[in-house]
Design a protein around this motif. Structure first.
Motif, PDB file in Angstrom:
ATOM      1  N   ASP A  31     -14.389  -0.394  -3.709  1.00  0.00           N
ATOM      2  CA  ASP A  31     -13.185   0.273  -4.221  1.00  0.00           C
ATOM      3  C   ASP A  31     -11.989  -0.664  -4.333  1.00  0.00           C
ATOM      4  O   ASP A  31     -11.144  -0.492  -5.208  1.00  0.00           O
ATOM      5  CB  ASP A  31     -12.790   1.436  -3.291  1.00  0.00           C
ATOM      6  CG  ASP A  31     -13.839   2.522  -3.237  1.00  0.00           C
ATOM      7  OD1 ASP A  31     -13.978   3.249  -4.239  1.00  0.00           O
ATOM      8  OD2 ASP A  31     -14.531   2.630  -2.209  1.00  0.00           O
ATOM      9  N   LEU A  32     -11.915  -1.627  -3.405  1.00  0.00           N
ATOM     10  CA  LEU A  32     -10.737  -2.501  -3.351  1.00  0.00           C
ATOM     11  C   LEU A  32     -11.137  -3.867  -2.823  1.00  0.00           C
ATOM     12  O   LEU A  32     -11.812  -3.974  -1.794  1.00  0.00           O
ATOM     13  CB  LEU A  32      -9.677  -1.873  -2.421  1.00  0.00           C
ATOM     14  CG  LEU A  32      -8.423  -2.695  -2.116  1.00  0.00           C
ATOM     15  CD1 LEU A  32      -7.587  -2.928  -3.370  1.00  0.00           C
ATOM     16  CD2 LEU A  32      -7.576  -1.998  -1.042  1.00  0.00           C
ATOM     17  N   LEU A  82      -5.209   2.097  -0.471  1.00  0.00           N
ATOM     18  CA  LEU A  82      -6.162   2.396   0.591  1.00  0.00           C
ATOM     19  C   LEU A  82      -6.209   3.899   0.849  1.00  0.00           C
ATOM     20  O   LEU A  82      -5.183   4.524   1.096  1.00  0.00           O
ATOM     21  CB  LEU A  82      -5.766   1.669   1.883  1.00  0.00           C
ATOM     22  CG  LEU A  82      -5.921   0.145   1.853  1.00  0.00           C
ATOM     23  CD1 LEU A  82      -5.047  -0.515   2.906  1.00  0.00           C
ATOM     24  CD2 LEU A  82      -7.383  -0.249   2.047  1.00  0.00           C
ATOM     25  N   ARG A  83      -7.439   4.439   0.787  1.00  0.00           N
ATOM     26  CA  ARG A  83      -7.608   5.867   1.045  1.00  0.00           C
ATOM     27  C   ARG A  83      -8.846   6.078   1.916  1.00  0.00           C
ATOM     28  O   ARG A  83      -9.766   5.238   1.910  1.00  0.00           O
ATOM     29  CB  ARG A  83      -7.758   6.648  -0.273  1.00  0.00           C
ATOM     30  CG  ARG A  83      -6.481   6.655  -1.111  1.00  0.00           C
ATOM     31  CD  ARG A  83      -6.604   7.565  -2.328  1.00  0.00           C
ATOM     32  NE  ARG A  83      -7.637   7.120  -3.258  1.00  0.00           N
ATOM     33  CZ  ARG A  83      -7.477   6.140  -4.148  1.00  0.00           C
ATOM     34  NH1 ARG A  83      -6.325   5.482  -4.217  1.00  0.00           N
ATOM     35  NH2 ARG A  83      -8.458   5.810  -4.962  1.00  0.00           N
ATOM     36  N   PRO A  84      -8.895   7.182   2.653  1.00  0.00           N
ATOM     37  CA  PRO A  84     -10.040   7.442   3.531  1.00  0.00           C
ATOM     38  C   PRO A  84     -11.377   7.369   2.772  1.00  0.00           C
ATOM     39  O   PRO A  84     -11.484   7.838   1.636  1.00  0.00           O
ATOM     40  CB  PRO A  84      -9.780   8.863   4.043  1.00  0.00           C
ATOM     41  CG  PRO A  84      -8.289   9.012   3.992  1.00  0.00           C
ATOM     42  CD  PRO A  84      -7.864   8.245   2.776  1.00  0.00           C
ATOM     43  N   GLY A  85     -12.359   6.735   3.435  1.00  0.00           N
ATOM     44  CA  GLY A  85     -13.712   6.684   2.884  1.00  0.00           C
ATOM     45  C   GLY A  85     -13.983   5.526   1.942  1.00  0.00           C
ATOM     46  O   GLY A  85     -15.103   5.377   1.444  1.00  0.00           O
ATOM     47  N   ALA A 144      -6.404  -2.089   6.791  1.00  0.00           N
ATOM     48  CA  ALA A 144      -7.457  -1.452   5.983  1.00  0.00           C
ATOM     49  C   ALA A 144      -8.282  -0.494   6.835  1.00  0.00           C
ATOM     50  O   ALA A 144      -8.570   0.644   6.415  1.00  0.00           O
ATOM     51  CB  ALA A 144      -8.346  -2.521   5.352  1.00  0.00           C
ATOM     52  N   LEU A 145      -8.669  -0.916   8.036  1.00  0.00           N
ATOM     53  CA  LEU A 145      -9.466  -0.053   8.916  1.00  0.00           C
ATOM     54  C   LEU A 145      -8.712   1.229   9.273  1.00  0.00           C
ATOM     55  O   LEU A 145      -9.287   2.320   9.277  1.00  0.00           O
ATOM     56  CB  LEU A 145      -9.838  -0.809  10.191  1.00  0.00           C
ATOM     57  CG  LEU A 145     -10.918  -1.887  10.056  1.00  0.00           C
ATOM     58  CD1 LEU A 145     -10.928  -2.796  11.284  1.00  0.00           C
ATOM     59  CD2 LEU A 145     -12.299  -1.258   9.858  1.00  0.00           C
ATOM     60  N   GLN A 146      -7.425   1.084   9.569  1.00  0.00           N
ATOM     61  CA  GLN A 146      -6.623   2.269   9.906  1.00  0.00           C
ATOM     62  C   GLN A 146      -6.598   3.265   8.757  1.00  0.00           C
ATOM     63  O   GLN A 146      -6.687   4.480   8.961  1.00  0.00           O
ATOM     64  CB  GLN A 146      -5.177   1.857  10.225  1.00  0.00           C
ATOM     65  CG  GLN A 146      -4.989   1.170  11.562  1.00  0.00           C
ATOM     66  CD  GLN A 146      -3.560   0.644  11.716  1.00  0.00           C
ATOM     67  OE1 GLN A 146      -2.694   0.877  10.876  1.00  0.00           O
ATOM     68  NE2 GLN A 146      -3.330  -0.082  12.801  1.00  0.00           N
ATOM     69  N   ASP A 149       0.820  -1.215   0.000  1.00  0.00           N
ATOM     70  CA  ASP A 149       0.000   0.000   0.000  1.00  0.00           C
ATOM     71  C   ASP A 149       0.855   1.266   0.000  1.00  0.00           C
ATOM     72  O   ASP A 149       0.510   2.255  -0.652  1.00  0.00           O
ATOM     73  CB  ASP A 149      -0.947   0.003   1.204  1.00  0.00           C
ATOM     74  CG  ASP A 149      -1.942   1.147   1.128  1.00  0.00           C
ATOM     75  OD1 ASP A 149      -2.525   1.370   0.038  1.00  0.00           O
ATOM     76  OD2 ASP A 149      -2.123   1.851   2.133  1.00  0.00           O
ATOM     77  N   ASP A 150       1.970   1.244   0.705  1.00  0.00           N
ATOM     78  CA  ASP A 150       2.857   2.414   0.701  1.00  0.00           C
ATOM     79  C   ASP A 150       3.382   2.692  -0.709  1.00  0.00           C
ATOM     80  O   ASP A 150       3.602   3.846  -1.083  1.00  0.00           O
ATOM     81  CB  ASP A 150       4.041   2.204   1.659  1.00  0.00           C
ATOM     82  CG  ASP A 150       3.614   2.265   3.126  1.00  0.00           C
ATOM     83  OD1 ASP A 150       2.489   2.725   3.410  1.00  0.00           O
ATOM     84  OD2 ASP A 150       4.406   1.835   3.995  1.00  0.00           O
ATOM     85  N   LYS A 151       3.558   1.634  -1.491  1.00  0.00           N
ATOM     86  CA  LYS A 151       4.061   1.789  -2.865  1.00  0.00           C
ATOM     87  C   LYS A 151       2.951   2.154  -3.844  1.00  0.00           C
ATOM     88  O   LYS A 151       3.128   3.014  -4.712  1.00  0.00           O
ATOM     89  CB  LYS A 151       4.730   0.477  -3.305  1.00  0.00           C
ATOM     90  CG  LYS A 151       5.320   0.506  -4.712  1.00  0.00           C
ATOM     91  CD  LYS A 151       5.937  -0.843  -5.063  1.00  0.00           C
ATOM     92  CE  LYS A 151       6.550  -0.853  -6.456  1.00  0.00           C
ATOM     93  NZ  LYS A 151       7.729   0.016  -6.582  1.00  0.00           N
TER      94      LYS A 151
END
Length: 207
Positions: free
Chosen positions: A116-117, A46-49, A66-68, A40-42
């Motif tokens: 979304d994912l 994952l994005r808010p919402g 994912a929750l974070q 995910d860092d790359k």
């Protein structure tokens, strides 16, 4: 005798694994958390919402990440045959993803909301017979891809663990049919000798 030695060697490696130790000290349920974090860092999946579905979620470390990262405005649906200890915000379904009734419950919970994912860290119960285990793994992958193809919104992404072996290249090609781009990821937390890789389908094509 060899099996006992192998088990002891695995346990020794596991206990002394830096990612296992980090997971314990940082409150993650398994070392797998660091695989998703690195990807995910790359790739910024994952994005808010966001609405996220985590298939094969137990013990819950990918769901934790994912929750974070989607925050309170997001939704994370987690599914597994095994129980998962509750996490604040997780919407959990226990059952076998291969059963229609379990899939129907997940679809009912989504209530038509586009995803979304889709994440899949699913692995079959291993028999120890390589050809059988590989076939089962690819079959689970095909089911996850079918779900992603039907429920991801156009532009949505799909990340799945796959083992290299028979059927791997065909499965890769199948993902490419549905997504604009396919990437292969082997995060540092994935043991070098493991045949696992992560296939990342980016930007689902419109129907």
């Amino acid at each position: 005798m060899t099996r006992t030695k192998t088990s002891k060697a695995w346990m020794h490696e596991h206990v002394n694994d830096s990612y296992v130790q980090r997971a314990k000290s940082e409150g993650y349920r398994s070392r797998a958390a660091y695989k998703l974090m690195e990807i995910d860092d790359k790739d910024h999946l994952l994005r808010p919402g966001m609405v996220v579905v985590d298939l094969g979620a137990a013990p819950g470390s990918w769901t934790q990440i994912a929750l974070q990262r989607v925050g309170r405005a997001g939704r994370v649906f987690a599914l597994d045959l095994l129980p998962v200890e509750p996490l604040s915000g997780m919407e959990f379904i226990q059952g076998d993803f291969q059963e229609d009734s379990v899939l129907a419950e997940l679809e009912s919970r989504l209530a038509g909301e586009p995803v979304d994912l889709v994440l899949s860290d699913m692995a079959p119960n291993m028999s120890g017979i390589d050809t059988v285990d590989q076939a089962r793994s690819i079959h689970l992958g095909e089911l996850a891809l079918d779900f992603a193809a039907r429920h991801l919104k156009p532009g949505g992404n799909f990340l799945i663990k796959v083992f290299q072996g028979a059927g791997f290249m065909e499965f890769r090609s199948e993902i490419q049919r549905h997504f604009a781009s396919l990437q292969v990821r082997k995060p540092k937390a994935s043991r070098d000798r493991s045949a696992e890789v992560y296939l990342l389908g980016l930007r689902r094509k419109p129907d």
